[in-house]
Scaffold this active site. Structure first.
Site, PDB file in Angstrom:
ATOM      1  N   GLU A  60     -20.003 -10.275 -95.059  1.00  0.00           N
ATOM      2  CA  GLU A  60     -19.608 -11.258 -96.079  1.00  0.00           C
ATOM      3  C   GLU A  60     -18.149 -11.103 -96.476  1.00  0.00           C
ATOM      4  O   GLU A  60     -17.452 -12.084 -96.723  1.00  0.00           O
ATOM      5  CB  GLU A  60     -20.510 -11.157 -97.309  1.00  0.00           C
ATOM      6  CG  GLU A  60     -21.874 -11.835 -97.142  1.00  0.00           C
ATOM      7  CD  GLU A  60     -22.826 -11.045 -96.268  1.00  0.00           C
ATOM      8  OE1 GLU A  60     -22.541  -9.870 -95.961  1.00  0.00           O
ATOM      9  OE2 GLU A  60     -23.871 -11.605 -95.876  1.00  0.00           O
ATOM     10  N   HIS A 129     -32.707 -13.132-103.204  1.00  0.00           N
ATOM     11  CA  HIS A 129     -32.671 -14.485-102.634  1.00  0.00           C
ATOM     12  C   HIS A 129     -32.974 -15.507-103.725  1.00  0.00           C
ATOM     13  O   HIS A 129     -33.529 -16.557-103.455  1.00  0.00           O
ATOM     14  CB  HIS A 129     -33.695 -14.623-101.490  1.00  0.00           C
ATOM     15  CG  HIS A 129     -33.444 -13.728-100.327  1.00  0.00           C
ATOM     16  ND1 HIS A 129     -33.684 -12.381-100.358  1.00  0.00           N
ATOM     17  CD2 HIS A 129     -32.949 -13.979 -99.086  1.00  0.00           C
ATOM     18  CE1 HIS A 129     -33.369 -11.835 -99.185  1.00  0.00           C
ATOM     19  NE2 HIS A 129     -32.914 -12.787 -98.404  1.00  0.00           N
TER      20      HIS A 129
END
Lengths: 328, 351
Positions: A60, A129
């Site tokens: 990321e 999530h």
């Protein structure tokens, strides 16, 4: 007009911007060969090739950094976080590198990047999530924060975000991806929703509900239920969290004198706290009741259904809060 | 095919420096001195109270790295210097006055007084801005190079400087990994001055050399004498050939020593948290007399041709310092400028 899902609206916006401007590219995990975990970039690799649709390693930091470095020399990168939760890995890039770049380059180097990805709960995604940590970036100078609730806004805001010269963190609520459908303008209309403008999604007289993301839909449902009881909600969809459209809030508040702020993120230090503080500072005399907030409890988003339901806000909670506020 | 070659002490790459002209050698000598004098002038200004704000990060003894790595670059290559590379900004085309204004926090500085010391750049000259989180820039460098790929310019190299300490950070890994996967022409120069502030290299890096980290990326890693400007130059030439040919990144560890403290505030403690004998040993490995002796021994130069120091450089640096000191401060209200760029016109104007 085209009738599309929330997800398709985002997909089309990115696609059309990549068609329009060869400087736009997208990078993320599984976005090329697979077309993205949720399918936002389906068909992109075949159309735009591997230099503009970059299958990145699980990195990321590098994903955002590639957009930052490319932006410094004139490109417009879109970084997909497979889940926006993972942006924590790239926090330094967003906050300390992208956010500061214009400032520390004496105004010479804008960083036009969009860091986007699916956010939010109500899907059993559990801790990593499901998050809505938009307040991290709301607190960061130099960064803009966007979260649409409807396909047309998702479409117009994504185009504006890609064309904007600043780093934009773009929250796409995954609960809305395929559940919400709506019309969006045709490609040739070049439709843009300017960043920094809220939109009133329902007009009402008694209470101003200030919200964004999936909570807009909850608030609209609550408004329908309360209508039968004679309580009229005005629902403001902020759309852009930063910069915050205080003018639209003030205008509505002047009419209703009652404010309910709703967000899915934890209550403490959330966007609602800042909105509440600003209202108190500038519009205190217009209020007939204390400002109220409905938000997630100060916990993580747990997995088991009863736990998740307990932590995240519900339509019921909005209804109860609005009743209380109306009766004050 | 992996082309990993791990060259260690004594195993030299080709002697590219044999192609250097007398003029080149003299210029390298002067650049070494420029770097030394720059450092001395800033320490002096701080000591005398002429520089009242910000730290001075010394580069004494590390001059061969900044000179040797920049000398073979093309004009359109990129660099991202860090805090002990201040002269690199000048070698790559920034005006010395600009650099001094940056150090003094003046309105005319590249950052308009917003940030300090090495946190500046000039995109038009291929100088990429770094931040205090040194590893971060390695990852950002990949983006600069990705943009070149989009423009069909795969031959433009980026030289990213970093410290041995920063090789322990995540972005260093993510950046090099990404660059290696995509064969980006990134050359990472690790200035291994053996201390990250007070922490010795053995507490930062588990391998004998930092260069061994290259093995994990399947790229060449060199561990070289960072105090020998010609060895640095030769290695850089080899790395540039490798990168420009599309073979991907190269890691060059330049072993050197931080003769001073982490910054000027650290001079006393820096002689406590490490052995004084070690400092004295490295004083003797000073890259400038070493290069000067080499030039004299080759018989190409006379003593008089190699002044210690070149006086004009002393004056040039002093003039730039005076310029900065007399240059206007930024207006307070400009602190709120350059946070957002609204020139694209896709945002509502926000008060």
């Amino acid at each position: 007009m085209r009738e599309v899902t929330f997800l398709e609206a985002i997909r089309l916006a990115i696609w059309e911007e990549m068609e329009r401007d060869p400087n736009v590219f997208i990078i993320g995990e599984d976005i090329g060969r697979m077309g993205g975990a949720f399918g936002v970039t389906e068909g992109f690799l075949a159309r735009f090739g591997p230099d503009r649709v970059v299958d990145a390693p699980i990195s990321e930091t590098a994903i955002v950094a590639v957009c930052v470095g490319a932006a410094a020399v004139g490109k417009r990168g879109i970084a997909e976080m497979q889940f926006i939760d993972f942006i924590s890995y790239a926090f330094d890039q967003v906050v300390n590198v992208a956010g500061t770049y214009l400032y520390r380059s004496g105004g010479k180097v804008p960083i036009p990047i969009v860091v986007r990805g699916p956010s939010g709960g109500y899907v059993g995604g559990s801790l990593y999530h499901s998050q809505q940590f938009e307040a991290w970036f709301f607190h960061t100078p130099g960064v803009k924060v966007v979260q649409p609730a409807f396909p047309d806004d998702a479409y117009g805001l994504m185009k504006a975000s890609i064309r904007d010269n600043n780093p934009v963190v773009f929250y796409e609520h995954k609960y809305l991806y395929r559940r919400i459908k709506g019309p969006i303008p045709e490609a040739h209309e070049d439709y843009i929703v300017k960043l920094g403008e809220a939109r009133i999604r329902r007009y009402g007289d008694d209470i101003t509900v200030i919200t964004y993301g999936a909570m807009v839909h909850f608030a609209l449902e609550a408004a329908q239920r309360l209508e039968r009881e004679g309580i009229s909600l005005e629902v403001i969809d902020l759309r852009t969290l930063k910069p915050l459209d205080m003018d639209t809030i003030a205008e509505s508040l002047q009419k209703t004198s009652r404010v309910l702020i709703v967000h899915e993120a934890p209550k403490t230090g959330g966007i609602g706290a800042e909105i509440s503080a600003r209202i108190s500072e500038h519009y205190f005399e217009w209020l007939d009741a204390p400002i109220m907030r409905v938000a997630a409890k100060d916990a993580f988003v747990p997995f088991a259904e009863p736990l998740e339901k307990f932590v995240l806000p519900s339509v019921d909670e909005i209804v109860f809060a609005a009743r209380e506020l109306a009766a004050y | 095919m992996s082309t990993t070659t791990l060259l260690r002490d004594g195993q030299q790459v080709s002697a590219y420096h044999e192609q250097l002209t007398k003029q080149d050698l003299l210029e390298i000598y002067r650049r070494l001195w420029f770097a030394r004098l720059f450092d001395e002038a800033l320490y002096d200004a701080k000591k005398k109270g002429r520089l009242r704000r910000g730290n001075v990060y010394g580069s004494r003894g590390q001059e061969a790295i900044m000179v040797g790595t920049t000398y073979p670059l093309h004009e359109d290559d990129f660099v991202s210097p860090i805090h002990r590379d201040m002269p690199v900004f000048v070698f790559r085309g920034m005006r010395l006055e600009e650099v001094m204004c940056q150090i003094w926090g003046k309105a005319e500085a590249p950052t308009r007084g917003k940030d300090s010391w090495s946190h500046m750049g000039d995109i038009s000259k291929g100088i990429i801005h770094s931040t205090s989180m040194l590893g971060s820039t390695i990852a950002v460098a990949c983006g600069v190079l990705w943009a070149q790929r989009l423009d069909g310019r795969r031959d433009r190299v980026l030289v990213a400087y970093t410290g041995e300490g920063a090789t322990a950070t995540g972005p260093f890994h993510e950046g090099l990994n990404f660059a290696a996967v995509h064969k980006l022409p990134l050359i990472v120069v690790v200035e291994n001055n053996q201390y990250a502030y007070s922490t010795p290299v053995e507490l930062e890096v588990p391998t004998k050399t930092v260069a061994e980290r290259a093995l994990g990326y399947g790229i060449p890693g060199y561990s070289i004498d960072g105090n020998d400007v010609l060895e640095v130059y030769d290695t850089m030439c080899a790395a540039l050939e490798h990168a420009r040919a599309g073979n991907g990144p190269v890691l060059i560890e330049c072993v050197t020593y931080r003769l001073q403290g982490h910054a000027d505030h650290d001079e006393t403690r820096a002689r406590q948290y490490r052995p004084v004998e070690e400092i004295e040993l490295w004083e003797q490995r000073d890259p400038i007399p070493r290069f000067r002796n080499y030039l004299l021994n080759t018989g190409q130069f006379t003593e008089a041709e190699l002044p210690e120091p070149p006086r004009d450089l002393v004056e040039q640096i002093q003039r730039a310092i005076e310029y900065a000191i007399n240059s206007p401060d930024p207006e307070p209200h400009t602190a709120l400028e350059d946070i957002y760029d609204e020139s694209a016109g896709v945002s509502r104007c926000v008060k």
